[in-house]
Design a protein around this motif. Structure first.
Motif, PDB file in Angstrom:
ATOM      1  N   LEU A   1       0.837   4.425  -2.711  1.00 54.25           N
ATOM      2  CA  LEU A   1       0.478   5.799  -2.279  1.00 54.25           C
ATOM      3  C   LEU A   1       1.734   6.645  -2.661  1.00 54.25           C
ATOM      4  O   LEU A   1       1.449   7.829  -3.306  1.00 54.25           O
TER       5      LEU A   1
ATOM      6  N   MET B   1      -5.492   2.211   2.827  1.00 60.59           N
ATOM      7  CA  MET B   1      -5.182   1.803   1.397  1.00 60.59           C
ATOM      8  C   MET B   1      -4.763   0.113   1.372  1.00 60.59           C
ATOM      9  O   MET B   1      -5.258  -0.463   0.257  1.00 60.59           O
TER      10      MET B   1
ATOM     11  N   PRO C   1      -6.744   3.561  -5.401  1.00 64.91           N
ATOM     12  CA  PRO C   1      -6.826   2.103  -4.929  1.00 64.91           C
ATOM     13  C   PRO C   1      -7.803   1.406  -5.761  1.00 64.91           C
ATOM     14  O   PRO C   1      -7.887   0.341  -6.152  1.00 64.91           O
TER      15      PRO C   1
ATOM     16  N   ALA D   1       0.779  -1.281   0.007  1.00 63.79           N
ATOM     17  CA  ALA D   1       0.038   0.059  -0.069  1.00 63.79           C
ATOM     18  C   ALA D   1       0.707   1.200   0.015  1.00 63.79           C
ATOM     19  O   ALA D   1       0.688   2.246  -0.669  1.00 63.79           O
TER      20      ALA D   1
END
Length: 233
Positions: free
Chosen positions: A48, A99, A54, A44
């Motif tokens: 990012l 996320m 997502p 995740a």
């Protein structure tokens, strides 16, 4: 006859204390602790950093295929490496957690990490925690526990943790995030969060850490693990 390796699977919703309990049990039994949630959080974090949304399945899948995520132990402490960088201290934010919950539903992400997780479990006695360990990652684990707690209790625990770190937070928002994350995890198409049929339910809402640790070890012992009762006390 006791197997050469013994595997303990702990599943449960976010904030139930799975990692804390798994670390304590692993230390007491001399097992390897495999924090699968940290692996997903590392993925995740990568998304990012790359500015990937997502809901962009293609971009997430491409990033997953190229990512190198490993776990190492330094002075007995687990460290999570993302493309060779130690990101252990950067993956515990709410943003990363949300996320991770979103992208963990993608088959490409799960497939990329599954091999490493199973490889570790084949070589050593492990305790592994996550959302689908007993149902998908280690369906043949000798002992399985489904650890849960009420959303209110989990939110308060997270609230106190963030406050101790000096971070601004709102208890109601945290609780709502937890409820929404539970819904995503339970209703995703790929390996949804659910209790394995042969898992023992442990509700830690009104239990202390030592009580939950003892409950997990009791489950393992009931499934054939031989231990010295003084090891974990």
């Amino acid at each position: 006859m006791e197997p050469q390796v013994f595997r303990i699977a702990i599943d449960g919703p976010a904030g139930a204390g799975k990692s804390t309990i798994a670390r304590r049990v692993a230390k007491g039994l001399g097992f390897v602790y495999v924090d699968t949630g940290a692996m997903y959080r590392a993925m995740a974090l990568l998304c990012l950093r790359k500015g990937i949304r997502p809901e962009d399945a293609q971009a997430v899948s491409q990033a997953a295929g190229a990512a190198q995520i490993t776990i190492s132990y330094i002075a007995g402490e687990q460290r999570v490496l993302l493309d060779g960088e130690d990101v252990s201290g950067q993956i515990r934010t709410e943003e990363v957690g949300n996320m991770a919950s979103a992208i963990s539903a993608y088959p490409a992400v799960r497939a990329h990490l599954l091999g490493l997780q199973r490889s570790l479990a084949a070589r050593s006695s492990v305790i592994m925690d996550g959302r689908d360990i007993g149902t998908c990652v280690l369906p043949d684990a000798e002992a399985k526990v489904f650890l849960t707690a009420s959303p209110q209790v989990r939110a308060m625990r997270r609230f106190k943790e963030l406050k101790e770190k000096g971070e601004m937070c709102n208890l109601q928002e945290i609780e709502q995030d937890i409820i929404e994350r539970d819904q995503r995890d339970m209703n995703r198409a790929a390996s949804p969060l659910k209790q394995a049929e042969d898992a023992v339910l442990v509700d830690g809402s009104h239990m202390g850490i030592d009580q939950v640790v003892a409950a997990v070890i009791d489950v393992a012992v009931s499934r054939g693990l031989k231990v010295d009762s003084g090891v974990w006390k």
